[in-house]
Structure formats: C-alpha cells, structure tokens
Design an enzyme around this catalytic site. Structure first.
Site, mmCIF file in Angstrom:
data_model
loop_
_atom_site.group_PDB
_atom_site.id
_atom_site.type_symbol
_atom_site.label_atom_id
_atom_site.label_comp_id
_atom_site.label_asym_id
_atom_site.label_seq_id
_atom_site.Cartn_x
_atom_site.Cartn_y
_atom_site.Cartn_z
ATOM 1 N N LYS A 44 0.801 -1.234 0.000
ATOM 2 C CA LYS A 44 0.000 0.000 0.000
ATOM 3 C C LYS A 44 0.834 1.285 0.000
ATOM 4 O O LYS A 44 0.360 2.359 0.356
ATOM 5 C CB LYS A 44 -1.008 0.045 1.171
ATOM 6 C CG LYS A 44 -1.846 -1.178 1.374
ATOM 7 C CD LYS A 44 -2.299 -1.843 0.106
ATOM 8 C CE LYS A 44 -3.292 -1.036 -0.683
ATOM 9 N NZ LYS A 44 -3.512 -1.683 -2.024
ATOM 10 N N SER A 45 2.084 1.136 -0.446
ATOM 11 C CA SER A 45 2.972 2.308 -0.478
ATOM 12 C C SER A 45 3.076 2.940 -1.863
ATOM 13 O O SER A 45 3.844 3.893 -2.053
ATOM 14 C CB SER A 45 4.381 1.882 -0.031
ATOM 15 O OG SER A 45 4.326 1.325 1.252
ATOM 16 N N HIS A 99 7.134 -7.667 -1.641
ATOM 17 C CA HIS A 99 6.830 -6.915 -0.416
ATOM 18 C C HIS A 99 7.612 -7.496 0.766
ATOM 19 O O HIS A 99 7.367 -7.120 1.913
ATOM 20 C CB HIS A 99 5.342 -7.025 -0.083
ATOM 21 C CG HIS A 99 4.417 -6.334 -1.048
ATOM 22 N ND1 HIS A 99 4.571 -5.029 -1.436
ATOM 23 C CD2 HIS A 99 3.293 -6.775 -1.683
ATOM 24 C CE1 HIS A 99 3.590 -4.702 -2.272
ATOM 25 N NE2 HIS A 99 2.809 -5.735 -2.435
ATOM 26 N N SER A 129 -4.914 3.048 3.679
ATOM 27 C CA SER A 129 -5.037 2.361 2.395
ATOM 28 C C SER A 129 -5.149 0.845 2.611
ATOM 29 O O SER A 129 -5.970 0.174 1.982
ATOM 30 C CB SER A 129 -3.813 2.696 1.537
ATOM 31 O OG SER A 129 -3.899 2.085 0.286
ATOM 32 N N TYR A 184 6.207 7.843 -2.220
ATOM 33 C CA TYR A 184 4.892 8.143 -2.807
ATOM 34 C C TYR A 184 4.708 9.655 -2.840
ATOM 35 O O TYR A 184 4.207 10.211 -3.815
ATOM 36 C CB TYR A 184 3.827 7.483 -1.933
ATOM 37 C CG TYR A 184 2.417 7.606 -2.449
ATOM 38 C CD1 TYR A 184 1.884 6.631 -3.282
ATOM 39 C CD2 TYR A 184 1.606 8.691 -2.089
ATOM 40 C CE1 TYR A 184 0.578 6.728 -3.752
ATOM 41 C CE2 TYR A 184 0.311 8.795 -2.557
ATOM 42 C CZ TYR A 184 -0.206 7.814 -3.385
ATOM 43 O OH TYR A 184 -1.494 7.927 -3.859
HETATM 44 P P1 A3P Z 1 -5.065 4.765 -1.555
HETATM 45 O O1 A3P Z 1 -5.713 3.531 -1.047
HETATM 46 O O2 A3P Z 1 -4.614 5.695 -0.460
HETATM 47 O O3 A3P Z 1 -5.873 5.465 -2.588
HETATM 48 P P2 A3P Z 1 -0.088 -0.413 -3.623
HETATM 49 O O4 A3P Z 1 0.060 -0.384 -5.099
HETATM 50 O O5 A3P Z 1 1.229 -0.471 -2.904
HETATM 51 O O6 A3P Z 1 -1.037 -1.463 -3.201
HETATM 52 O O7 A3P Z 1 -0.673 0.997 -3.173
HETATM 53 C C1 A3P Z 1 -1.994 1.348 -3.452
HETATM 54 C C2 A3P Z 1 -2.158 2.831 -3.202
HETATM 55 O O8 A3P Z 1 -1.522 3.548 -4.282
HETATM 56 C C3 A3P Z 1 -3.618 3.249 -3.215
HETATM 57 O O9 A3P Z 1 -3.705 4.327 -2.290
HETATM 58 C C4 A3P Z 1 -3.808 3.708 -4.649
HETATM 59 O O10 A3P Z 1 -4.886 4.588 -4.840
HETATM 60 C C5 A3P Z 1 -2.473 4.409 -4.895
HETATM 61 N N1 A3P Z 1 -2.191 4.545 -6.329
HETATM 62 C C6 A3P Z 1 -2.215 3.577 -7.277
HETATM 63 N N2 A3P Z 1 -1.946 4.092 -8.477
HETATM 64 C C7 A3P Z 1 -1.755 5.418 -8.296
HETATM 65 C C8 A3P Z 1 -1.453 6.506 -9.172
HETATM 66 N N3 A3P Z 1 -1.285 6.323 -10.473
HETATM 67 N N4 A3P Z 1 -1.329 7.747 -8.639
HETATM 68 C C9 A3P Z 1 -1.480 7.947 -7.301
HETATM 69 N N5 A3P Z 1 -1.780 6.952 -6.427
HETATM 70 C C10 A3P Z 1 -1.903 5.703 -6.919
#
Ligand code: A3P
Length: 285
Positions: A44-45, A99, A129, A184
């Site tokens: 979720k990063s 991860h 997230s 991020y």
């Molecule tokens: P949120 O749940 O805060 O919206 P991971 O890929 O590590 O699982 O992380 C998911 C998080 O990255 C989610 O955050 C998602 O919305 C965000 N995310 C994915 N693609 C993105 C993008 N193109 N721009 C900004 N955030 C993005």
C-alpha cells in the site's frame, strides 16, 4: 474472508496465493541476476504505481503492454505461488516485485548488481489504504473495523508484518549504488522529475514524447481506467463489488480517518521506533 493469516517464519501473510512451500524456496534458493530490476515496497505504499511507471519506461511510453497484460504478469511477485513460477520460467532480464522484509529476501540479491527500487509512503496513509484494501478483498484475515486494524498495524499483526521493521530493514541498503529510494509523496509532488530520476538510475534514455506518455499513462486517472492495472479483473470471489486498487490516490487521507487519540498514539510509537533515523530522510516528517 479467512479467520487467520498464512504464517511464514513468524510473520503473517495473505491466505490467498501464498504457500509456505513456495515461500521457503523463494526466500532461500531464488537467484537474483545482475540484469534484473527489483521493486520493493511495504504493501500500500504505491507499489503498483511504480510498477506501471517501470513498465512504461521499459516500453518507452508505448501503452500496448500495460493495456494487454495484467500488472502481476508484467512484474511478477517473487513470494506468491503464481509469481514465483512465472519468474522461474522467464529468461532474460526480469522485472520483479516483492513486499518481503529484507531479512526474508533471497540472499543472492546482496551480492548481485540488480537494480533495486524501494518506494515508501507515510505509514499513516499506508494504514488507511491497507484497511480499505484488506477489508474489500478476501485475500487475508477478516477485519471488523478501522479501530481494530489500527491496533493490528501498530503491533505488526497485518499482512507482511510491521511497517516499522520493513522500512528499518530496507533502509540499510540506502547508500548502495544499485539502490534507489523513492517515496509516494515525491511522486505526487513532482512526478516528471521523479520519473526522470528513475530513468537515470535505470540507464534508460527517453525522448520528451516518450516521457510525456509515461507521465500521462501512469497518472491516477488513467490507471483507474486500466483494467490490467486496477485489479478489477480479479475474480468476484476475491474482491467486493466496489473495490478498486486505485481508491483515492492522495497524500494525507489519514487526516480524514484518525481520531485525535489515534494520531497521538501513532506519533508516540513512530517516535520510539524511528528515533535513530534522520528526520529529513522521510518526506512526511
Ligand atoms: P489509496 O488507497 O490511499 O488510494 P499499492 O500499489 O502499494 O497497493 O498501493 C496502493 C495505493 O496507491 C492506493 O492508495 C492507490 O490509490 C495508490 N495509487 C495507485 N496508483 C496510483 C497513481 N497512479 N497515482 C497515485 N496513487 C496511486
């Protein structure tokens, strides 16, 4: 939803797609090659955002690959059953993601020249997230409330264990030449410069049009519409109806979720666990 995690080496993992047999092999005998590109993040990063960027850099901004192949096949996850098989069968330079905390990572990484990219994010946003992600998918242990997940996160009783241990472990790589630390927050603030920095690290030269395409096609808005990247093609048995990986895509959503008491409690734990790191290392401080 499961009643418990899949446990491996004392750490909790999702129940779906993971097995201790494969993890045992992935974590010990898997050989990272010098020409591999390895992407690491605590879940979720911004893992998938960075993966989309890396895929687009690889294809020089051409969108065919990202629109036709699921993200988990483009950049397989080392420790999952499917990802491990796929990586073992693929030849040539591989783009792989993980991860895993550093102590479980196959030791071949530390003697290889493979390029490693680590993306980090404000742990409070990671928590929020993760709460939505694990609640809206059936991949892991059932969650009753944000309050419960908040406690589990602090204890490290969430998939892949403690955020604090994860970042502390991987930070030990930060002075190596083949390691790029990203956040991020910097991708949000200045995506173009960050993508340029990634290209430079990977030794990839893109012309301005190619760079524009990487920037545009990895944006939140476009990724949200790309079924190959937003996890919408996962079977309905694994996700709830309104689930999307691309949920909000902002910095600071924790402010909409934490109570004052939770923010204070988190701050206290953070100060204790991260006291020995320079504050300017982390953009959320
Ligand atoms: P949120 O749940 O805060 O919206 P991971 O890929 O590590 O699982 O992380 C998911 C998080 O990255 C989610 O955050 C998602 O919305 C965000 N995310 C994915 N693609 C993105 C993008 N193109 N721009 C900004 N955030 C993005």
């Amino acid at each position: 939803m499961a009643d418990d995690y899949m446990w491996f080496e004392g750490l909790p993992f999702p129940v779906f797609g993971f097995s201790s047999e494969v993890m045992k092999e992935a974590c010990s005998t898997f050989v990272i090659k010098d020409e591999d590109t390895v992407m690491v993040a605590y879940p979720k990063s911004g893992t998938n955002w960075l993966m989309e960027i890396l895929c687009l850099i690889h294809s020089k901004g051409d969108t065919k690959w990202i629109q036709s192949v699921p993200i988990w096949d483009r950049s397989p996850c080392l420790e999952t059953d499917v990802g491990y098989k796929c990586l073992n069968e693929s030849e040539g330079p591989r783009l792989l993601m993980s991860h895993l905390p550093i102590h479980l990572f196959p030791k071949s990484l530390f003697t290889s020249k493979a390029k490693v990219l680590y993306i980090m994010r404000n742990p409070k946003d990671v928590l929020v997230s993760g709460y939505y992600f694990w609640s809206m998918t059936k991949l892991s242990k059932k969650i009753e409330s944000l309050e419960q997940y908040f406690k589990w996160f602090i204890q490290g009783n969430v998939p892949y264990g403690s955020w604090f241990e994860h970042i502390r472990g991987w930070m030990s790589m930060r002075d190596r030449k083949n390691f790029l630390l990203l956040s991020y927050e910097e991708l949000q603030k200045d995506p173009r410069s960050t993508i340029e920095k990634i290209c430079q690290f990977l030794g990839k030269k893109l012309n301005p049009e190619e760079l524009d395409s990487v920037l545009k096609n990895s944006s939140f808005h476009i990724m949200k519409q790309n079924k190959m990247s937003n996890f919408k093609i996962l079977p309905e048995t694994l996700i709830s109806k309104h689930f999307s990986l691309t949920r909000k895509g902002i910095c600071g959503d924790w402010k909409n979720h934490f109570t004052v008491a939770q923010a204070e409690a988190f701050h206290k734990v953070y100060q204790e666990k991260m006291a020995d790191f320079p504050k300017d290392l982390f953009p959320w401080e």
